[in-house]
Design a protein around this motif. Structure first.
Motif, PDB file in Angstrom:
ATOM      1  N   ALA A 119      61.629  61.104  45.527  1.00 14.11           N
ATOM      2  CA  ALA A 119      62.424  62.128  46.243  1.00 14.11           C
ATOM      3  C   ALA A 119      63.599  61.732  47.302  1.00 14.11           C
ATOM      4  CB  ALA A 119      61.336  63.368  46.585  1.00 14.11           C
ATOM      5  N   TYR A 120      62.988  60.947  48.350  1.00 13.49           N
ATOM      6  CA  TYR A 120      63.769  60.501  49.305  1.00 13.49           C
ATOM      7  C   TYR A 120      64.877  59.729  48.865  1.00 13.49           C
ATOM      8  CZ  TYR A 120      65.460  58.376  53.713  1.00 13.49           C
ATOM      9  OH  TYR A 120      66.336  58.086  54.538  1.00 13.49           O
ATOM     10  N   ASP A 121      64.965  59.227  47.725  1.00  6.99           N
ATOM     11  CA  ASP A 121      66.002  58.191  47.107  1.00  6.99           C
ATOM     12  C   ASP A 121      67.020  59.207  46.522  1.00  6.99           C
ATOM     13  OD1 ASP A 121      67.220  55.752  45.719  1.00  6.99           O
ATOM     14  OD2 ASP A 121      66.716  56.873  43.945  1.00  6.99           O
ATOM     15  N   ARG A 122      66.474  60.227  45.851  1.00  8.17           N
ATOM     16  CA  ARG A 122      67.579  61.228  45.236  1.00  8.17           C
ATOM     17  C   ARG A 122      68.180  62.073  46.480  1.00  8.17           C
ATOM     18  NH1 ARG A 122      69.726  59.848  41.689  1.00  8.17           N
ATOM     19  NH2 ARG A 122      69.104  58.095  42.784  1.00  8.17           N
ATOM     20  N   TYR A 123      67.388  62.319  47.460  1.00 11.58           N
ATOM     21  CA  TYR A 123      68.288  62.854  48.565  1.00 11.58           C
ATOM     22  C   TYR A 123      69.234  62.142  49.256  1.00 11.58           C
ATOM     23  CZ  TYR A 123      68.727  63.370  53.690  1.00 11.58           C
ATOM     24  OH  TYR A 123      69.156  63.544  54.976  1.00 11.58           O
ATOM     25  N   ALA A 124      68.805  60.790  49.345  1.00  7.37           N
ATOM     26  CA  ALA A 124      70.131  59.839  49.879  1.00  7.37           C
ATOM     27  C   ALA A 124      71.139  59.973  48.966  1.00  7.37           C
ATOM     28  CB  ALA A 124      69.537  58.634  50.168  1.00  7.37           C
ATOM     29  N   ALA A 125      70.920  59.902  47.662  1.00  8.56           N
ATOM     30  CA  ALA A 125      72.082  59.739  46.734  1.00  8.56           C
ATOM     31  C   ALA A 125      72.850  60.919  46.463  1.00  8.56           C
ATOM     32  CB  ALA A 125      71.302  59.421  45.222  1.00  8.56           C
ATOM     33  N   ILE A 126      72.109  62.181  46.526  1.00  8.36           N
ATOM     34  CA  ILE A 126      73.194  63.296  46.467  1.00  8.36           C
ATOM     35  C   ILE A 126      73.703  63.785  47.767  1.00  8.36           C
ATOM     36  CG2 ILE A 126      72.823  66.032  45.742  1.00  8.36           C
ATOM     37  CD1 ILE A 126      70.681  64.931  43.703  1.00  8.36           C
ATOM     38  N   CYS A 127      73.025  63.616  48.928  1.00  4.67           N
ATOM     39  CA  CYS A 127      73.321  64.437  50.001  1.00  4.67           C
ATOM     40  C   CYS A 127      74.308  63.442  50.983  1.00  4.67           C
ATOM     41  CB  CYS A 127      72.034  64.818  51.096  1.00  4.67           C
ATOM     42  SG  CYS A 127      70.936  65.970  50.169  1.00  4.67           S
ATOM     43  N   HIS A 128      74.000  61.912  50.772  1.00  5.93           N
ATOM     44  CA  HIS A 128      74.804  61.032  51.453  1.00  5.93           C
ATOM     45  C   HIS A 128      75.324  60.070  50.462  1.00  5.93           C
ATOM     46  CE1 HIS A 128      73.409  62.736  55.268  1.00  5.93           C
ATOM     47  NE2 HIS A 128      72.132  62.732  54.728  1.00  5.93           N
ATOM     48  N   PRO A 129      76.036  60.556  49.364  1.00  8.86           N
ATOM     49  CA  PRO A 129      76.505  59.221  48.397  1.00  8.86           C
ATOM     50  C   PRO A 129      77.441  58.176  48.943  1.00  8.86           C
ATOM     51  CG  PRO A 129      77.879  61.392  48.170  1.00  8.86           C
ATOM     52  CD  PRO A 129      76.742  61.686  49.109  1.00  8.86           C
ATOM     53  N   LEU A 130      78.276  58.545  49.743  1.00  5.78           N
ATOM     54  CA  LEU A 130      79.264  57.439  50.460  1.00  5.78           C
ATOM     55  C   LEU A 130      78.296  56.399  51.294  1.00  5.78           C
ATOM     56  CD1 LEU A 130      82.526  59.427  51.484  1.00  5.78           C
ATOM     57  CD2 LEU A 130      81.974  58.272  49.428  1.00  5.78           C
ATOM     58  N   LEU A 131      77.104  56.787  51.879  1.00  2.00           N
ATOM     59  CA  LEU A 131      76.164  56.176  52.493  1.00  2.00           C
ATOM     60  C   LEU A 131      74.967  55.551  51.753  1.00  2.00           C
ATOM     61  CD1 LEU A 131      76.355  58.072  56.048  1.00  2.00           C
ATOM     62  CD2 LEU A 131      77.752  56.055  55.535  1.00  2.00           C
ATOM     63  N   TYR A 132      74.898  55.856  50.546  1.00  2.00           N
ATOM     64  CA  TYR A 132      73.792  55.463  49.828  1.00  2.00           C
ATOM     65  C   TYR A 132      73.380  53.871  49.952  1.00  2.00           C
ATOM     66  CZ  TYR A 132      70.614  55.206  46.051  1.00  2.00           C
ATOM     67  OH  TYR A 132      69.435  54.680  45.166  1.00  2.00           O
ATOM     68  N   GLY A 133      74.248  53.189  49.709  1.00  2.00           N
ATOM     69  CA  GLY A 133      74.185  51.714  49.729  1.00  2.00           C
ATOM     70  C   GLY A 133      73.655  51.298  51.016  1.00  2.00           C
ATOM     71  N   ARG A 134      74.041  51.746  52.002  1.00  2.00           N
ATOM     72  CA  ARG A 134      73.403  51.536  53.400  1.00  2.00           C
ATOM     73  C   ARG A 134      72.151  52.325  53.882  1.00  2.00           C
ATOM     74  NH1 ARG A 134      77.985  52.879  57.680  1.00  2.00           N
ATOM     75  NH2 ARG A 134      76.526  52.228  59.168  1.00  2.00           N
ATOM     76  N   VAL A 135      71.905  53.463  53.249  1.00  2.00           N
ATOM     77  CA  VAL A 135      70.759  53.953  53.590  1.00  2.00           C
ATOM     78  C   VAL A 135      69.601  53.610  52.872  1.00  2.00           C
ATOM     79  CG1 VAL A 135      69.544  56.464  53.475  1.00  2.00           C
ATOM     80  CG2 VAL A 135      72.035  56.317  54.357  1.00  2.00           C
ATOM     81  N   MET A 136      69.928  53.452  51.319  1.00  2.00           N
ATOM     82  CA  MET A 136      68.718  52.862  50.497  1.00  2.00           C
ATOM     83  C   MET A 136      69.053  51.492  50.164  1.00  2.00           C
ATOM     84  SD  MET A 136      65.800  53.742  49.316  1.00  2.00           S
ATOM     85  CE  MET A 136      66.000  55.365  49.574  1.00  2.00           C
ATOM     86  N   ASN A 137      68.994  50.581  51.547  1.00  2.00           N
ATOM     87  CA  ASN A 137      69.107  49.211  51.298  1.00  2.00           C
ATOM     88  C   ASN A 137      67.921  48.368  50.766  1.00  2.00           C
ATOM     89  OD1 ASN A 137      67.283  48.551  53.504  1.00  2.00           O
ATOM     90  ND2 ASN A 137      69.157  49.445  54.780  1.00  2.00           N
ATOM     91  N   ASN A 138      68.056  47.275  50.410  1.00  2.00           N
ATOM     92  CA  ASN A 138      66.860  46.507  49.923  1.00  2.00           C
ATOM     93  C   ASN A 138      65.860  46.448  50.533  1.00  2.00           C
ATOM     94  OD1 ASN A 138      68.708  45.828  47.864  1.00  2.00           O
ATOM     95  ND2 ASN A 138      69.065  43.741  48.090  1.00  2.00           N
ATOM     96  N   GLN A 139      65.963  46.224  52.061  1.00  2.00           N
ATOM     97  CA  GLN A 139      64.660  46.294  52.948  1.00  2.00           C
ATOM     98  C   GLN A 139      64.152  47.664  52.791  1.00  2.00           C
ATOM     99  OE1 GLN A 139      65.575  45.424  56.774  1.00  2.00           O
ATOM    100  NE2 GLN A 139      63.336  45.159  57.529  1.00  2.00           N
ATOM    101  N   LEU A 140      64.675  48.582  52.733  1.00  2.00           N
ATOM    102  CA  LEU A 140      63.847  49.924  52.942  1.00  2.00           C
ATOM    103  C   LEU A 140      63.279  50.419  51.489  1.00  2.00           C
ATOM    104  CD1 LEU A 140      63.335  52.544  54.231  1.00  2.00           C
ATOM    105  CD2 LEU A 140      65.570  53.567  53.339  1.00  2.00           C
ATOM    106  N   TYR A 141      64.122  49.975  50.272  1.00  2.00           N
ATOM    107  CA  TYR A 141      63.190  50.671  49.232  1.00  2.00           C
ATOM    108  C   TYR A 141      61.909  49.737  48.776  1.00  2.00           C
ATOM    109  CZ  TYR A 141      66.078  47.439  46.012  1.00  2.00           C
ATOM    110  OH  TYR A 141      66.691  46.414  45.455  1.00  2.00           O
ATOM    111  N   MET A 142      62.296  48.413  49.334  1.00  2.00           N
ATOM    112  CA  MET A 142      60.956  47.230  49.161  1.00  2.00           C
ATOM    113  C   MET A 142      59.814  47.921  50.227  1.00  2.00           C
ATOM    114  SD  MET A 142      61.570  45.071  46.876  1.00  2.00           S
ATOM    115  CE  MET A 142      60.535  43.529  47.412  1.00  2.00           C
ATOM    116  N   GLN A 143      60.293  48.443  51.475  1.00  2.00           N
ATOM    117  CA  GLN A 143      59.188  48.820  52.038  1.00  2.00           C
ATOM    118  C   GLN A 143      58.533  50.178  51.774  1.00  2.00           C
ATOM    119  OE1 GLN A 143      61.241  49.306  55.792  1.00  2.00           O
ATOM    120  NE2 GLN A 143      60.767  47.091  56.609  1.00  2.00           N
TER     121      GLN A 143
END
Length: 308
Positions: A119-143
């Protein structure tokens, strides 16, 4: 050692879904089909996500772990159900029952955490599409993924040892088709109030925390979608989270109601368990493939690669 010291019976009897032998045969055929399609569907999702570079994104990393959890949850429940449908004794050892209860609780708790991370991933993708790559970075989604596994395991590790220390004396009939913690407490001839209190509190904390994250994410998602001017834009944005909402509706409510409602062996209780433990692992691959163009394209590319 604690199990041997405190248990005076060696097995439980799982009454299952029906006592009618003809109905049991029909149920066996039904659940064999469900289990085979569940295994095929979830292993196929794992294969497509691994083989197709287009699906090497955070959302599909989450989805690969969801498919693995559904495979494990179904395997923890259905084979024993099938065995008992054809068996006259319908027994399960106390150790086997506690092991099944542990794995169901562990995987279920992990899946709830993972659904909130999605759900947080979808929030980042829809609400912050331009920053999605930085918000949902490799370290965060692994954590987020390994944190989900850790929280589910920790929750099971807190609850199951308390159940192992209960005394099981004469009552041995479980009005259910599988072993789950709420079904074991009424069978104890010792005081189970502490175990029950810990289960309710941990379920509320686990459910409340994940529900808050899901609710916050979707409040922001809905607000962002409604602010989009074009109908096609709103439709496209909603389609990116519709699969996740469908998966949530199948699993979330039924799982928590099962663990919070009083144990009675009622048909409603069995329906909740079947919905989150058997039906959800079956339909999740369908939800994420039939409603997702990227998965359909990956299916075509993967099949084309193997057929060459």
């Amino acid at each position: 050692m604690a199990l041997r010291n405190h248990s005076t019976i060696t097995e439980f009897i799982l009454l299952g879904l029906s006592v009618d032998s003809h109905v049991q045969v029909l149920l066996f055929v039904l659940f064999v089909g469900i289990y085979l399609f569940t295994i095929m569907g979830n292993l196929s999702m794992l294969l497509f996500i691994r083989e197709d570079p287009h699906l090497h994104t955070p959302m599909y990393f989450f989805l690969s772990h969801l498919s693995f959890m559904d495979f494990c949850l179904s395997t923890a429940i259905v084979p024993k159900l099938l065995e008992n449908l054809l068996s006259q004794s319908k027994t399960i050892s106390v150790g086997g029952c506690l092991a099944q209860a542990f794995f169901v609780f562990d995987i279920g708790g992990t899946e709830v955490c993972l659904l909130s991370a999605m759900a947080y991933d979808r929030y980042a993708a829809i609400c912050h599409p331009l920053l999605y790559g930085r918000v949902m970075n490799n370290q965060l989604y692994m954590q987020l993924v390994w944190g989900s596994w850790s929280l589910g395991f920790l929750d099971a590790l807190i609850n199951n040892p308390l159940t192992m220390n209960l005394d099981f004396c004469e009552a041995k009939i479980i009005h259910h088709y599988s072993c789950e913690l709420p079904s074991l407490f009424p069978l104890s001839c010792s005081d189970a109030s502490t175990s029950l209190t810990v289960l309710v509190c941990s379920t509320l904390l686990h459910g409340g925390g994940t529900f808050f994250l899901i609710f916050f994410s979707y409040v922001r998602i809905v607000s962002t979608i409604l602010s989009i001017g074009s109908t096609s834009g709103r439709s496209k944005a909603f389609s990116t989270c519709s699969s996740h909402l469908t998966a949530l509706s199948f699993f979330y409510g039924s799982a928590f109601l099962r663990y919070l409602m009083p144990t009675s062996g009622s048909p409603l209780e069995l329906i909740f368990s079947i919905q989150y433990g058997v039906v959800t692992p079956l339909v999740n691959p369908l939800i994420y493939s039939l409603k997702n163009k990227e998965v359909k394209n990956a299916l075509r590319r993967t099949l084309g690669k193997f057929l060459q």
